[in-house]
Design a protein around this motif. Sequence first.
Motif, PDB file in Angstrom:
ATOM      1  N   ALA A   1       0.843  -1.202   0.000  1.00  0.00           N
ATOM      2  CA  ALA A   1       0.000   0.000   0.000  1.00  0.00           C
ATOM      3  C   ALA A   1       0.876   1.249   0.000  1.00  0.00           C
ATOM      4  N   ARG A   2       0.221   2.389  -0.270  1.00  0.00           N
ATOM      5  CA  ARG A   2       0.876   3.683  -0.156  1.00  0.00           C
ATOM      6  C   ARG A   2       0.145   4.493   0.904  1.00  0.00           C
ATOM      7  N   LEU A   3       0.892   4.980   1.881  1.00  0.00           N
ATOM      8  CA  LEU A   3       0.335   5.753   2.972  1.00  0.00           C
ATOM      9  C   LEU A   3       0.645   7.219   2.732  1.00  0.00           C
ATOM     10  N   VAL A   4      -0.343   8.079   2.997  1.00  0.00           N
ATOM     11  CA  VAL A   4      -0.190   9.501   2.697  1.00  0.00           C
ATOM     12  C   VAL A   4      -0.664  10.338   3.875  1.00  0.00           C
ATOM     13  N   MET A   5       0.085  11.381   4.173  1.00  0.00           N
ATOM     14  CA  MET A   5      -0.427  12.451   5.041  1.00  0.00           C
ATOM     15  C   MET A   5      -0.302  13.742   4.249  1.00  0.00           C
ATOM     16  N   LEU A   6      -1.372  14.517   4.240  1.00  0.00           N
ATOM     17  CA  LEU A   6      -1.436  15.692   3.365  1.00  0.00           C
ATOM     18  C   LEU A   6      -2.177  16.816   4.063  1.00  0.00           C
ATOM     19  N   ARG A   7      -1.701  18.033   3.822  1.00  0.00           N
ATOM     20  CA  ARG A   7      -2.396  19.225   4.295  1.00  0.00           C
ATOM     21  C   ARG A   7      -2.630  20.157   3.115  1.00  0.00           C
ATOM     22  N   GLU A   8      -3.887  20.536   2.903  1.00  0.00           N
ATOM     23  CA  GLU A   8      -4.255  21.467   1.842  1.00  0.00           C
ATOM     24  C   GLU A   8      -5.071  22.593   2.472  1.00  0.00           C
ATOM     25  N   ASP A   9      -4.468  23.775   2.552  1.00  0.00           N
ATOM     26  CA  ASP A   9      -5.089  24.890   3.274  1.00  0.00           C
ATOM     27  C   ASP A   9      -5.384  24.458   4.711  1.00  0.00           C
ATOM     28  N   ASN A  10      -6.664  24.466   5.118  1.00  0.00           N
ATOM     29  CA  ASN A  10      -7.005  24.103   6.493  1.00  0.00           C
ATOM     30  C   ASN A  10      -7.476  22.653   6.621  1.00  0.00           C
ATOM     31  N   VAL A  11      -7.302  21.873   5.566  1.00  0.00           N
ATOM     32  CA  VAL A  11      -7.764  20.476   5.552  1.00  0.00           C
ATOM     33  C   VAL A  11      -6.573  19.537   5.692  1.00  0.00           C
ATOM     34  N   GLU A  12      -6.703  18.548   6.582  1.00  0.00           N
ATOM     35  CA  GLU A  12      -5.676  17.529   6.748  1.00  0.00           C
ATOM     36  C   GLU A  12      -6.271  16.159   6.436  1.00  0.00           C
ATOM     37  N   VAL A  13      -5.505  15.354   5.721  1.00  0.00           N
ATOM     38  CA  VAL A  13      -5.962  14.021   5.326  1.00  0.00           C
ATOM     39  C   VAL A  13      -4.858  13.012   5.614  1.00  0.00           C
ATOM     40  N   VAL A  14      -5.250  11.862   6.145  1.00  0.00           N
ATOM     41  CA  VAL A  14      -4.339  10.737   6.337  1.00  0.00           C
ATOM     42  C   VAL A  14      -4.941   9.539   5.617  1.00  0.00           C
ATOM     43  N   VAL A  15      -4.148   8.885   4.781  1.00  0.00           N
ATOM     44  CA  VAL A  15      -4.618   7.720   4.028  1.00  0.00           C
ATOM     45  C   VAL A  15      -3.822   6.500   4.469  1.00  0.00           C
ATOM     46  N   LEU A  16      -4.537   5.480   4.952  1.00  0.00           N
ATOM     47  CA  LEU A  16      -3.950   4.218   5.371  1.00  0.00           C
ATOM     48  C   LEU A  16      -4.469   3.101   4.459  1.00  0.00           C
ATOM     49  N   PRO A  17      -3.945   1.877   4.568  1.00  0.00           N
ATOM     50  CA  PRO A  17      -4.381   0.817   3.653  1.00  0.00           C
ATOM     51  C   PRO A  17      -5.875   0.529   3.678  1.00  0.00           C
ATOM     52  N   ASP A  18      -6.519   0.702   4.829  1.00  0.00           N
ATOM     53  CA  ASP A  18      -7.928   0.318   4.940  1.00  0.00           C
ATOM     54  C   ASP A  18      -8.901   1.479   5.024  1.00  0.00           C
ATOM     55  N   ALA A  19      -8.411   2.705   5.214  1.00  0.00           N
ATOM     56  CA  ALA A  19      -9.325   3.836   5.408  1.00  0.00           C
ATOM     57  C   ALA A  19      -8.591   5.152   5.272  1.00  0.00           C
ATOM     58  N   GLY A  20      -9.369   6.239   5.302  1.00  0.00           N
ATOM     59  CA  GLY A  20      -8.803   7.576   5.314  1.00  0.00           C
ATOM     60  C   GLY A  20      -9.330   8.334   6.524  1.00  0.00           C
ATOM     61  N   TYR A  21      -8.647   9.425   6.884  1.00  0.00           N
ATOM     62  CA  TYR A  21      -9.061  10.245   8.015  1.00  0.00           C
ATOM     63  C   TYR A  21      -8.984  11.697   7.597  1.00  0.00           C
ATOM     64  N   LEU A  22      -9.984  12.467   7.994  1.00  0.00           N
ATOM     65  CA  LEU A  22     -10.108  13.855   7.545  1.00  0.00           C
ATOM     66  C   LEU A  22     -10.470  14.751   8.714  1.00  0.00           C
ATOM     67  N   ARG A  23      -9.844  15.930   8.726  1.00  0.00           N
ATOM     68  CA  ARG A  23     -10.269  16.959   9.678  1.00  0.00           C
ATOM     69  C   ARG A  23     -10.017  18.331   9.077  1.00  0.00           C
ATOM     70  N   SER A  24     -10.774  19.315   9.555  1.00  0.00           N
ATOM     71  CA  SER A  24     -10.653  20.691   9.078  1.00  0.00           C
ATOM     72  C   SER A  24     -10.462  21.623  10.262  1.00  0.00           C
ATOM     73  N   ASP A  25      -9.632  22.654  10.075  1.00  0.00           N
ATOM     74  CA  ASP A  25      -9.397  23.672  11.096  1.00  0.00           C
ATOM     75  C   ASP A  25      -8.956  23.082  12.422  1.00  0.00           C
ATOM     76  N   GLY A  26      -8.218  21.981  12.399  1.00  0.00           N
ATOM     77  CA  GLY A  26      -7.709  21.395  13.627  1.00  0.00           C
ATOM     78  C   GLY A  26      -8.756  20.735  14.491  1.00  0.00           C
ATOM     79  N   GLY A  27      -9.928  20.448  13.926  1.00  0.00           N
ATOM     80  CA  GLY A  27     -11.007  19.823  14.696  1.00  0.00           C
ATOM     81  C   GLY A  27     -10.811  18.330  14.867  1.00  0.00           C
ATOM     82  N   SER A  28     -11.918  17.637  15.112  1.00  0.00           N
ATOM     83  CA  SER A  28     -11.863  16.194  15.318  1.00  0.00           C
ATOM     84  C   SER A  28     -11.706  15.464  13.984  1.00  0.00           C
ATOM     85  N   TRP A  29     -11.089  14.301  14.046  1.00  0.00           N
ATOM     86  CA  TRP A  29     -10.897  13.483  12.856  1.00  0.00           C
ATOM     87  C   TRP A  29     -12.135  12.691  12.526  1.00  0.00           C
ATOM     88  N   THR A  30     -12.433  12.582  11.225  1.00  0.00           N
ATOM     89  CA  THR A  30     -13.545  11.768  10.734  1.00  0.00           C
ATOM     90  C   THR A  30     -12.976  10.617   9.905  1.00  0.00           C
TER      91      THR A  30
END
Length: 240
Positions: A78-107
């Motif tokens: 797999a390829r794992l990614v952590m990315l920040r675009e403006d105020n959005v942060e994304v983490v991509v793992l083999p089985d799922a992704g995680y998203l948060r905006s403005d430093g809030g809670s992860w979804t």
Amino acid sequence: MRWSAVPLLLCVVLAAGCASRTAVPEPTLEPVARDASSLVTSLVARVEGQYSVRFDAETAMSGRKVRAEGGLVRSRDARLVMLREDNVEVVVLPDAGYLRSDGGSWTRLGRTDRAGVKSGVAVDGLADEVDPRSVVSALRGSLVVETGDESLDGVPTHRYTMLVDLRSQAEQTSDVTHRSQLLAAYESGFTATAVLWVGPGGLPVRVEQVLKTLEDNIFQRTQHRFTNWNTDLRIVAPTR
């Protein structure tokens, strides 16, 4: 007292050896590639052999700029990614992704859910937007029209200027929306050029692509930069 002369002599020899030691040579550039096909094939092979890389990307269109930065880790399957675009942060793992905006809670997101970035790509396709392998592979079918040497941030590079085949690029694109956009640009008479900078070890340092209208006006400019190959980069599931 004769026995003491042996270690003394040994110390002198070692000191002389240390004084005459030569420095480790700086990394050198590979020979200039003759065509885009051999260049891309070589770059893809080199990139696939690397464990991790840091990236930043910028897309400018219609007076607006979108910037992203982060890191990518290539694991066995797999390829794992952590990315920040403006105020959005994304983490991509083999089985799922995680998203948060403005430093809030992860979804937590499924692999087919939208990643929350401006391109609209799904979690499953986010790695393709930042992976140097995908960025370079998109240049297959291009034509090298000029080469030269250039230093970028103190790093020596070979610079390749290319004419891009938009139809060929569309055929290699896995994202349906992006493929449709490229085909529409091709059918509208748009033209594309790319500049690729290759550094020591045969690894890409920067890739820039410019899309122009039939009237030769710049419609879109995209730039990717890659640094810190094989650093100790860890990407894990967010804890909060």
